[in-house]
Design an enzyme around this catalytic site. Structure first.
Site, PDB file in Angstrom:
ATOM      1  N   GLU A   1       4.533  -5.813  -0.900  1.00 22.39           N
ATOM      2  CA  GLU A   1       3.138  -5.693  -0.808  1.00 22.39           C
ATOM      3  C   GLU A   1       2.625  -5.877  -2.297  1.00 22.39           C
ATOM      4  O   GLU A   1       2.645  -5.088  -3.105  1.00 22.39           O
ATOM      5  CB  GLU A   1       2.652  -4.522  -0.589  1.00 22.39           C
TER       6      GLU A   1
ATOM      7  N   ASP B   1      -7.915   4.341  -2.459  1.00 18.17           N
ATOM      8  CA  ASP B   1      -6.833   4.393  -3.389  1.00 18.17           C
ATOM      9  C   ASP B   1      -7.182   5.716  -4.204  1.00 18.17           C
ATOM     10  O   ASP B   1      -8.242   5.755  -4.689  1.00 18.17           O
ATOM     11  CB  ASP B   1      -6.386   3.412  -4.207  1.00 18.17           C
TER      12      ASP B   1
END
Lengths: 268, 422
Positions: free
Chosen positions: A49, A60
């Site tokens: 990824e 995140d």
């Protein structure tokens, strides 16, 4: 050519979970990230990824935020991400892009899909769009034969898991914790029931990868016992952050971590 | 006076949260799956609450007894002389905590209680929404955490102190640009982890569905009251209404009651910062670049790659690179007109209102006043001196005295540059 689903199938045939590794493009710089990811592929990642750095990454935690911010401050562009995809996909490993939605919309959804395809990319993982608001992406991905990886979470209702998995291609990304990347550790008491529910509700054969909250070989082993794939991101970013400026050191750290995780997914 | 929480207009969102539909329109719900269940629950809870007469009555009672509402509609006679038309001010500056924001937080906190959650989180820029949230949390006995950009905690130390005195935990956010948009990101990150027992008191009519609708419903009392007051006091509707726009909660709160009155012209004034042409501004709608930020498709200040660009304004409350999706739709549909007002124009209007009416407005509200003075000559020309322009005075200026002291050099009595009459 290896596709995402065939990489999962190969791992399954070997009686193990697949190892999915994440790094943002352009971190520590564009060529550095290409070399770093190739190192991860050589050391045992089955699927890659590549993160598209974004100014407002709400899923995140501080580690990946810091890496993305650094990449943006150094001027990384969407086209650099596509160049990174091309260089990594050339190794033969299925290469997906993980991106927040706005950069794709700004690039042009169909144009992004076309350019990702021609770079050899396998598809997209989209943490801030769900299929019910992702019609534009679904249409473009289908037109260009790309994987669509949407997320399910411990809070997802059965109805939403069925809807989400029906729209996925490649695999479905199950978030192992209620939280952001690089924070709380995923535990089998949360992951187990989520994967069981997802398997029961998903179209037959759709692999379930578990990410968020996995950073060590032991955790990878524990999660691998409950899933088709283990996804690791922040731990790889940390390996670079802790050795920044010393390329040999961070490549070695990445290689060691990948081997530890690859052994983990084989231990389950 | 009761609030019209459950009334609709032809500019409302559809069931999926789209203002103007999913193709041409704005809004939606671009959020991590982890939050979708909570957003759906919030949507359902709000639909139930606003249709429940008991909830509405409780909300109205709290607004009346605690928040000092309805706020007066005041004819600013000396300002009207200067404008050449009648200027009416909706005095939201007189509300408890000094701004329209108390309406939103009391409503959301009451809904939080109804949903059985025990903790609230909020983002704040200058600290006004944070102070309002801390106030509502204290009122209802809820735990409260406020996320505030580190840069802003330094600029607005007094508001940090207020929130702490009210019992809230203030967390300084130093990721990204360390301002409002990053405080929103951090609050969303908290919410992903805590959603089971925590409500996110969103500070403006932006963000993912149902927040633009929820916040609009809770603030629409501004316009509902003003419309009724104007009819009672003058026997007619205003010819035009004006408000400032950052995320757009005070503006949508004023506009909603007038959307179906075609004779009423609607103006929103965005922060033009150093001047729209300099690129250092927060005039998101004027810039008209469509994108997705904080969960909604709307107009966004962004670069060619879709990375958010920092906004600039002397007014912290307008300093946001996005805007509520219903405003984006009202602009596109042509129902409202949006124009930029620079820092200089806003500060001039702040001094003007102080000296003509004895009211020190928030710098946010001064943007609306500056815009009102700009359009007044046109209204007079077209409609004559009886033209009536209703301006939302969304907040009081006490919080902005530091900025005003610096801007007007008010600190030294011997320094004549501080005499704004000159």
């Amino acid at each position: 050519m290896t596709t995402t689903s065939s990489a999962f199938a190969t791992a399954k045939a070997e009686g193990r979970a697949a190892l999915v590794g994440y790094l943002p493009a352009g971190f520590p710089d564009v060529d550095g990230s290409i070399e770093a990811i190739r190192t991860m592929v050589a050391a045992g990642c089955d699927v890659i990824e590549i993160g598209l750095p974004y100014s407002d990454p709400v899923m995140d935690g501080p580690t990946i935020q810091a890496a993305a911010q650094q990449a943006l401050e150094r001027g990384v562009r969407t086209r650099d991400v596509l160049r990174t995809v091309e260089a990594v996909a050339a190794t033969g490993v299925p290469t997906l892009v993980m991106t927040y939605w706005n950069p794709v919309e700004k690039y042009g959804v169909d144009r992004f899909a076309a350019d990702l395809k021609s770079a050899g990319g396998a598809g997209l993982i989209t943490p801030d769009i769900t299929p019910d608001y992702g019609q534009a992406w679904i249409a473009a991905a289908d037109a260009h034969d790309l994987d669509k990886v949407f997320l399910v979470a411990p809070s997802s209702t059965d109805e939403r898991i069925a809807m989400t998995t029906a729209a996925c291609r490649g695999f479905v990304y199950a978030t192992g914790v209620m939280g952001v990347t690089g924070g709380k550790q995923a535990t089998t008491d949360v992951v187990g029931p989520l994967v069981t529910r997802t398997k029961a509700l998903a179209p037959a054969g759709l692999p379930v990868g578990v990410g968020v909250g996995v950073s060590t070989g032991d955790q990878a082993a524990a999660i691998a016992a409950h899933s088709d794939g283990v996804i690791v991101g922040s731990a790889f970013v940390r390996a670079i952050l802790e050795n920044q400026g010393d390329k040999a050191a961070y490549l070695k750290a990445l290689s060691t971590l990948t081997e530890e995780l690859a052994a983990g997914v084989r231990r389950a | 006076m009761t609030t019209h929480l459950n009334e609709t207009t032809s500019f409302d969102a559809d069931a999926q949260g789209w203002f103007g539909g999913p193709v041409e329109g704005f809004g939606g719900k671009f959020m991590p799956e982890a939050l979708m269940k909570a957003l759906d629950e919030l949507d359902a809870a709000w639909k139930g609450a606003k249709a429940d007469p008991e909830f509405v009555a409780e909300f109205d009672a709290i607004l009346r007894d605690y928040a000092n509402l309805p706020s007066p509609l005041y004819e600013a006679k000396r300002l009207s002389e200067q404008a050449g038309i009648r200027i009416l001010l909706k005095r939201e500056d007189l509300n408890h905590t000094g701004a329209h924001k108390i309406r939103n937080v009391l409503g959301q906190a009451l809904l939080t209680k109804r949903m059985g959650k025990t903790r609230v989180i909020a983002e704040t820029g200058a600290g006004q929404h944070g102070v309002a949230s801390a106030t509502a949390a204290a009122y209802f006995g809820l735990d409260c955490t406020v996320y505030m950009g580190k840069v802003d905690t330094e600029r607005q130390a007094l508001n940090v102190a207020r929130m702490r005195l009210l019992g809230a935990e203030v967390i300084a956010v130093d990721s990204g640009s360390a301002t409002l948009k990053d405080a929103i990101n951090e609050a969303l990150r908290d919410w992903v982890s805590s959603v089971e027992h925590t409500a996110y008191l969103f500070g403006t009519a932006a963000g993912p569905h149902p927040f633009p609708t929820l916040v609009r419903d809770l603030t629409r009392g501004i316009g509902d009251e003003a419309r009724e007051q104007c009819l009672q006091q003058y026997g007619r509707l205003p010819d035009a209404i004006a408000a400032c726009i950052g995320g757009g909660s005070n503006a949508i709160g004023l506009f909603t009651a007038f959307l179906e009155d075609p004779s009423v012209r609607i103006y929103g004034f965005e922060a033009g910062g150093d001047g729209f042409e300099t690129g250092r501004h927060a005039a998101t709608i004027v810039a008209a670049d469509q994108g997705v930020l904080h969960g909604a498709r709307t107009y966004v200040l962004q670069d060619e790659d879709g990375q958010t660009i920092e906004s600039h304004s002397i007014s912290a409350g307008l300093d946001y690179p996005g805007v509520g999706p219903q405003h984006a739709w009202l602009a596109k549909a042509g129902r409202a007109t949006y124009e930029p007002v620079t820092d200089v124009e806003a500060m001039d209007a702040m001094a003007l209102l102080a000296r003509t009416e004895g009211i020190i407005p928030a710098i946010e509200s001064a943007h609306a006043l500056a815009g009102a003075m700009r359009i007044a000559p046109t209204l007079r020309e077209e409609l004559g001196p009886d033209a009536t322009l209703l301006v939302n005075l969304s907040g009081r200026g006490d919080k902005d005295m530091g900025t005003a002291m610096e801007w007007f050099k008010l600190g030294d009595p011997d320094d004549e540059t501080g005499d704004v009459s000159k």
